[in-house]
Design a protein around this motif. Structure first.
Motif, PDB file in Angstrom:
ATOM      1  N   GLN A 196       0.833  -1.207   0.000  1.00 49.44           N
ATOM      2  CA  GLN A 196       0.000   0.000   0.000  1.00 49.44           C
ATOM      3  C   GLN A 196       0.867   1.256   0.000  1.00 49.44           C
ATOM      4  O   GLN A 196       0.464   2.281  -0.541  1.00 49.44           O
ATOM      5  N   THR A 197       2.029   1.172   0.627  1.00 53.48           N
ATOM      6  CA  THR A 197       2.890   2.355   0.740  1.00 53.48           C
ATOM      7  C   THR A 197       3.624   2.636  -0.558  1.00 53.48           C
ATOM      8  O   THR A 197       3.748   3.791  -0.972  1.00 53.48           O
TER       9      THR A 197
ATOM     10  N   VAL B  10       3.264   1.034  -3.796  1.00 51.72           N
ATOM     11  CA  VAL B  10       2.654   0.823  -5.116  1.00 51.72           C
ATOM     12  C   VAL B  10       1.525   1.836  -5.292  1.00 51.72           C
ATOM     13  O   VAL B  10       0.491   1.730  -4.639  1.00 51.72           O
ATOM     14  N   PRO B  11       1.705   2.837  -6.173  1.00 47.03           N
ATOM     15  CA  PRO B  11       0.634   3.819  -6.349  1.00 47.03           C
ATOM     16  C   PRO B  11      -0.536   3.206  -7.111  1.00 47.03           C
ATOM     17  O   PRO B  11      -0.331   2.462  -8.067  1.00 47.03           O
ATOM     18  N   ARG B  12      -1.744   3.534  -6.685  1.00 48.32           N
ATOM     19  CA  ARG B  12      -2.921   2.945  -7.327  1.00 48.32           C
ATOM     20  C   ARG B  12      -3.094   3.464  -8.745  1.00 48.32           C
ATOM     21  O   ARG B  12      -3.646   2.759  -9.599  1.00 48.32           O
ATOM     22  N   SER B  13      -2.631   4.668  -8.995  1.00 43.99           N
ATOM     23  CA  SER B  13      -2.789   5.225 -10.341  1.00 43.99           C
ATOM     24  C   SER B  13      -2.030   4.378 -11.369  1.00 43.99           C
ATOM     25  O   SER B  13      -2.410   4.326 -12.536  1.00 43.99           O
TER      26      SER B  13
ATOM     27  N   VAL C 220      -4.369   1.712 -12.714  1.00 41.22           N
ATOM     28  CA  VAL C 220      -5.549   2.115 -13.474  1.00 41.22           C
ATOM     29  C   VAL C 220      -5.347   1.893 -14.960  1.00 41.22           C
ATOM     30  O   VAL C 220      -6.262   1.485 -15.681  1.00 41.22           O
TER      31      VAL C 220
ATOM     32  N   MET D  54      -7.519  -6.005 -12.503  1.00 44.65           N
ATOM     33  CA  MET D  54      -6.947  -4.939 -11.701  1.00 44.65           C
ATOM     34  C   MET D  54      -7.607  -4.861 -10.329  1.00 44.65           C
ATOM     35  O   MET D  54      -6.937  -4.677  -9.315  1.00 44.65           O
TER      36      MET D  54
ATOM     37  N   LEU E 281      -6.000  -5.375  -6.612  1.00 50.56           N
ATOM     38  CA  LEU E 281      -6.229  -4.427  -5.511  1.00 50.56           C
ATOM     39  C   LEU E 281      -6.746  -5.140  -4.268  1.00 50.56           C
ATOM     40  O   LEU E 281      -6.346  -4.835  -3.150  1.00 50.56           O
TER      41      LEU E 281
ATOM     42  N   LEU F  40      -4.785  -4.721  -0.845  1.00 53.33           N
ATOM     43  CA  LEU F  40      -5.266  -3.803   0.176  1.00 53.33           C
ATOM     44  C   LEU F  40      -5.518  -4.462   1.530  1.00 53.33           C
ATOM     45  O   LEU F  40      -5.463  -3.789   2.558  1.00 53.33           O
ATOM     46  N   ASN F  41      -5.840  -5.782   1.535  1.00 45.31           N
ATOM     47  CA  ASN F  41      -6.042  -6.497   2.801  1.00 45.31           C
ATOM     48  C   ASN F  41      -7.106  -5.837   3.676  1.00 45.31           C
ATOM     49  O   ASN F  41      -6.907  -5.634   4.876  1.00 45.31           O
ATOM     50  N   LEU F  42      -8.224  -5.512   3.054  1.00 43.41           N
ATOM     51  CA  LEU F  42      -9.280  -4.862   3.826  1.00 43.41           C
ATOM     52  C   LEU F  42     -10.136  -5.906   4.518  1.00 43.41           C
ATOM     53  O   LEU F  42     -10.263  -7.023   4.052  1.00 43.41           O
TER      54      LEU F  42
ATOM     55  N   VAL G 237     -15.300   0.757   0.150  1.00 45.40           N
ATOM     56  CA  VAL G 237     -14.179   1.090  -0.737  1.00 45.40           C
ATOM     57  C   VAL G 237     -14.551   0.767  -2.178  1.00 45.40           C
ATOM     58  O   VAL G 237     -14.342   1.575  -3.085  1.00 45.40           O
TER      59      VAL G 237
ATOM     60  N   PHE H 150     -15.249   3.273  -6.001  1.00 44.95           N
ATOM     61  CA  PHE H 150     -14.536   3.180  -7.288  1.00 44.95           C
ATOM     62  C   PHE H 150     -15.542   3.370  -8.420  1.00 44.95           C
ATOM     63  O   PHE H 150     -15.915   2.434  -9.112  1.00 44.95           O
TER      64      PHE H 150
ATOM     65  N   PHE I 184     -15.299   2.016 -12.182  1.00 47.38           N
ATOM     66  CA  PHE I 184     -15.221   0.593 -12.512  1.00 47.38           C
ATOM     67  C   PHE I 184     -16.601  -0.035 -12.611  1.00 47.38           C
ATOM     68  O   PHE I 184     -17.565   0.423 -12.022  1.00 47.38           O
TER      69      PHE I 184
END
Lengths: 351, 310
Positions: free
Chosen positions: A251-252, A254-257, A260, A272, A276, A280-282, A290, A294, A297
């Motif tokens: 998460q720190t 790897v940018p989510r952009s 995309v 994709m 995620l 993300l491990n939510l 979350v 989005f 999508f």
């Protein structure tokens, strides 16, 4: 104690590396923006997951002390298919989130629940429970394109189907010995076919869980429950912390952009969102909110996110190391991922 | 070779003591983050109950571990937990301690961390479209600005403003958030950010509103750019020059006169500082991308809120 020596050594090395990296981070990069972000996410995942794991450990302790093996053996249908189908719905009765489900599942297996039923329960329970389905409905409220009832039904349906398919495949591809790190010599419900064998098992059952603990019965039972809970918590909790390190790192850094751009096509979008979900491990109570945010999508890709996340993420993968052998640890995520992709793509084609 | 031990010798049960110590540290951690409110930097407020519940469960575990802290020599302390008899030398082997070692890592980071919640670095990493092109100029529809600066501003949470932005366009609003700025950004522009949270920081989503800084602050920062050497050292030189009776250049005199405002304008643009921005909500564009903007009349630095999340 796990008898997968190679796995134990690997985990030990990983733990030492994590300790060294943590100390290094604090000594040399404590105030760096990425370090603060990493610390925040890591501590957040651990603080949020540990209470549920503690709860799962105590549920596991209660199962150990109060649930007799014979009861499980009698309740489990003899037919493997029926057994797996019922195990998929066990989460409605014994709801546990994915942080605690591995602990509970481990104990159920030791009590004689067939391992493939336990796998089915482990995959289905974090989705097929009232709290998660309720939060999913809440997250998708007021969205005419994605009605809450439809999303909830699809999430529950897809989760159930994948859990039972994976459970059935495991039932026929693996044996208890090849699947689990520890296998109980006295077997499980489906290895005992006659009442005589059941009776024999009962007569030669291991020493009572309360043996050796002095004091009134209630205190002895509490002692036993808490002791088992402690053992389970320590055994499985270390994998959760390792998983949290990896998840926080992803998460720190790897940018989510960056992801995309991959999600242009329907298949790419579904893939994709699945990546995620793993990254993300939510927790399954929060992921619906979350996913709902989005907006760019499709429903199919959001469903892939909602179904895969509770079944397979980095944290869970590492927690599997406390229960399963390497072959099953590799097979489970592959089967789950393929199953989720196929069903999600089917939803895309039908919508 | 194993030593022959006296009959009545007792050993501390080291594995159990280590486990007990680890559980005790976690009890202190759960109670500590709850009582100090530090858990708000990581979790939603309602999860304070989780911390309390976890502390209780850990306490129950600790109580259960208080038996058998000393063992007789027939059962080697190191192996008792495994239910086996083994040699005396195993007592000190590290393998009975390392299972709890990893539990100390989050405790260490929690104790040493200066985190006050997710920062702007995390927000940028989570933005699906990124912070925008480097150096892109923010353009706003200034036709909706009032003739005079408003006296009062409606205080809104950033998520309230973001969700119903079109209802607030052209109206005076105020919101608090973290400041994000970077070198390539033109002077007078920054981002105001805040996170919405469902469970914990892992699921937090960033909200971003662009800010066009107040005209007088933009003008000061453009007139006295930091890159050109304007700052406290330059002020000290100017003061010394004036004290020595030397004539100041117009720019130097201007800097000395406006130093307090200049410093305030700069302070508020420190990355990850918290600010209250009061201004008019406007539709704008960053390059070709439509964005939400607050055309600020006032920007003041504030301490971080107790609960950094929405």
């Amino acid at each position: 104690m796990a008898n997968g020596t190679g796995q134990s050594k690997g985990i030990f090395v990983a733990e030492v590396i994590v300790v060294i990296l943590s100390v290094g981070l604090l000594l040399f990069a404590r105030k760096a923006p990425y370090a603060i972000a990493f610390q925040t996410i890591f501590i957040a995942i651990v603080l949020e997951a540990l209470p549920f794991m503690l709860l799962g450990a105590f549920v596991s302790g209660l199962v150990e002390v109060f649930v007799r093996k014979e009861r499980i053996w009698k309740l489990v249908p003899r037919n493997k298919v029926l057994a797996v189908l019922s195990a998929g719905l066990l989460g409605m009765v014994l709801p546990v989130c994915e942080c605690g489900v591995v602990v509970v599942m481990r104990r159920l297996v030791k009590k004689g629940l067939p391992f493939y039923c336990a796998i089915t329960y482990m995959l289905a329970a974090p989705i097929l429970n009232v709290v998660v389905l309720g939060s999913t409905a809440l997250a998708f409220q007021g969205k005419p394109d994605e009605p809450a009832r439809l999303v909830v039904s699809l999430r529950a349906g897809m989760g159930y189907v994948i859990a039972i398919v994976v459970g059935l495949v495991c039932a026929y591809l693996f044996t208890r010995q090849s699947a689990l790190l520890e296998s109980e010599p006295e077997g499980d419900a489906h290895s005992l076919h006659t009442d005589a064998q059941l009776h024999d098992q009962h007569a030669h059952a291991p020493a009572a869980q309360l043996e050796g603990i002095a004091g009134p019965s209630l205190i002895r039972k509490y002692q036993a429950v808490a002791t088992h809970a402690t053992v389970d918590f320590i055994d499985v909790g270390r994998f959760l912390i390792l998983g949290a390190v990896v998840a926080a790192g992803l998460q720190t850094f790897v940018p989510r952009s960056a992801l995309v751009s991959v999600g242009a096509s329907p298949a790419g979008s579904i893939s994709m969102m699945m990546v995620l979900a793993v990254m993300l491990n939510l927790c399954s109570e929060a992921d619906a909110f979350v996913a709902a945010s989005f907006v760019q999508f499709t429903l199919a890709s959001k469903l892939a996110f909602l179904v895969l996340g509770p079944m397979f993420d980095i944290k869970l993968l590492l927690m599997y190391l406390s229960v399963f052998r390497k072959k099953l640890i590799i097979t489970l995520p592959i089967m789950t991922t393929i199953g989720v992709f196929i069903l999600a793509y089917l939803v895309h084609l039908l919508s | 070779m194993d030593r022959k031990l006296p009959e009545n010798l007792h050993f501390p049960n080291w594995p159990k003591l280590v486990k007990l110590a680890t559980l005790a540290l976690w009890l202190v951690a759960f109670v500590g983050v709850l009582v100090t409110g530090r858990y708000l930097n990581f979790l939603r407020p309602a999860f304070g109950a989780l911390m309390g519940g976890a502390a209780l469960l850990v306490l129950l575990m600790i109580i259960s571990q208080l038996r058998g802290l000393r063992v007789k020599h027939e059962h080697d302390a190191g192996c008792l937990e495994m239910g086996q008899l083994c040699s005396y030398k195993h007592r000190l082997q590290g393998r009975f301690f390392y299972p709890v070692l990893i539990f100390l890592v989050p405790l260490l980071l929690l104790a040493a961390s200066s985190s006050q919640g997710l920062n702007t670095y995390a927000a940028i990493q989570r933005m699906m479209t990124g912070p925008g092109e480097a150096g892109a100029e923010l353009t706003v529809d200034e036709s909706q600005l009032p003739a005079t600066a408003p006296d009062t501003f409606r205080e809104l949470r950033l998520n309230e403003l973001d969700t119903n932005f079109n209802n607030w366009v052209g109206k005076p609003v105020a919101a608090i958030g973290m400041v994000y700025t970077r070198q390539e950004m033109p002077e007078g522009q920054f981002l105001l950010m805040r996170f919405t949270i469902t469970c914990c920081a892992a699921d937090a989503q960033p909200l971003v509103i662009h800010v066009r800084a107040p005209a007088h602050q933009r003008e000061l920062l453009a007139r006295f750019p930091v890159d050109a050497g304007w700052g406290p050292e330059r002020l000290a030189e100017i003061d010394a020059k004036k004290a020595a009776g030397q004539e100041l250049a117009p720019l130097e005199a201007g800097f000395q006169e406006n130093y307090a405002d200049w410093e305030a304008a700069l302070e508020v643009r420190t990355k990850d500082s918290w600010a209250r921005v009061s201004g008019i909500a406007l539709n704008g564009a960053l390059g070709l991308r439509p964005v939400k903007v607050i055309y600020a009349y006032q920007v003041e630095q504030i301490p971080p809120p107790r609960n950094p999340y929405l």
